[in-house]
Write an enzyme that holds these catalytic residues in place. Sequence first.
Site, PDB file in Angstrom:
ATOM      1  CD  GLN A  95     -20.441  35.903  15.150  1.00 45.46           C
ATOM      2  OE1 GLN A  95     -21.159  36.773  14.352  1.00 45.46           O
ATOM      3  NE2 GLN A  95     -20.834  34.854  15.532  1.00 45.46           N
ATOM      4  CG  HIS A  97     -19.256  40.007  10.638  1.00 40.60           C
ATOM      5  ND1 HIS A  97     -19.760  38.921  10.354  1.00 40.60           N
ATOM      6  CD2 HIS A  97     -19.981  40.402  11.637  1.00 40.60           C
ATOM      7  CE1 HIS A  97     -20.610  38.596  11.373  1.00 40.60           C
ATOM      8  NE2 HIS A  97     -21.054  39.572  11.934  1.00 40.60           N
ATOM      9  CD  GLU A 114     -23.039  42.506  13.493  1.00 39.59           C
ATOM     10  OE1 GLU A 114     -22.975  42.030  14.616  1.00 39.59           O
ATOM     11  OE2 GLU A 114     -23.103  41.677  12.448  1.00 39.59           O
ATOM     12  NE  ARG A 191     -19.819  29.447  13.639  1.00 43.39           N
ATOM     13  CZ  ARG A 191     -20.295  28.765  12.728  1.00 43.39           C
ATOM     14  NH1 ARG A 191     -19.456  27.794  12.130  1.00 43.39           N
ATOM     15  NH2 ARG A 191     -21.530  28.742  12.202  1.00 43.39           N
TER      16      ARG A 191
END
Length: 316
Positions: A95, A97, A114, A191
Site C-alpha cells: 500500500q 498513503h 507514519e 492498496r
Amino acid sequence: MQEPLFMQPVFQEKIWGGNRLNTVFGFELPSDKIGEDWAISAHPHGKSVILNGPYQGMTLDQLWAEHQELFGHQSEEVFPLLIKILDAEDDLSVQVHPDDAYGKQHAGELGKTECWYIIDANPGAEIIYGHHAQTKEELTQMIQEGRWDDLLKRVPVKKGDFFFVPSGTIHAIGKGIMILETQQSSDTTYRVYDYDRKDDQGNTRELHIQQSIDVTTVPAVTPQLAVKEVRKGNSAVTTYLETEFFNVYEWQVKGELTIAAKGPYTLMTVIEGYGYLVVGDKEYELKMGTSCILPNEIKEWQIKGDVKIIASDTAK
C-alpha cells in the site's frame, strides 16, 4: 495540577489480524482476528474514550474541540496524531498513503506519514519498504504486469528496529511482526497489491491502482535517520525522529527517569515491562499497552520501574 489522560483501547478486526494483543499485551479482545489497537485516536473510524479524571467518558475528538487549554491552544482543526499497536498475523497489503494536499482533495482528510517501532518480529520476518522503479512509466508498467518481485524492495526486520514511512512510500508490514505505529490522523490507504487474497465471503479486496500511482514517490527515497540516544544512569532517552508532523522518542527506564515536556502535549504508550508514572505527588500504574496523553500543564514527570515506552509530541 492536571492529570494524565488515560485512553480506552479501540480494537479493529482485520483479515490479517491475530490474537497477540491478548497473549502479549493482555487485552481482552472481541475476536481472534484483531489487527490493530488504536491506542490514542480522535479519528472518526475509532475514537479513544478518556478513562479517568474530570473528562472521564469524553472522546478525544470532543476534548480537542472543547478543551484546547489541555493541548496548548493548537490551530489544527483535528487532533493530528494517531497511535496504533499492530499485530500482523499475516502479510498486510502492499500500500501507499497520500500527502496532505492529495488526501484533503481526494479523501477529505489529512495525508498519512507514519513510522514504525518493531515491538517484536519472528525469525526471518520482513517488510516491504520502497520499490525499484525509476520512473512513473516504469512503476505503472511493473504494476500492470504484476512484476511484484522486480518492483518491491524487501527488508528484513528484528525487534527494536525503527522505520520512517513518509507519504508516497510503498510499504507493507509482513507476517509475524508487531509494531507501534505513530502516524498522522488519517485512515486513507491505497492498496497496490493484496496477494489475490479472498475474504470469508470469497471476495478480493478493493485495489486503488491509479491513486497509488498518483501518490507514489518515484524514484523511491529511503529516509536517513539521525537517531540520538542520551543515557541517564541506567535509563536512556532515544530520539528517533523530529519531523514537521511528529517527534518520536523511546524512554527505556531502569529505576527512575525524569522527563521534561518538549511539545505542547505528550503521547505515550507502554510496550514493555511495568512501572509507574509520577506527576506531582500522584502515581499512576503503567503496564504493557497503557496509553495516555500528558496535557499542556504537565511540564515534568517521572517514570519509575523497568519499562519501555514509545512517546511522541508535535513541534507546535
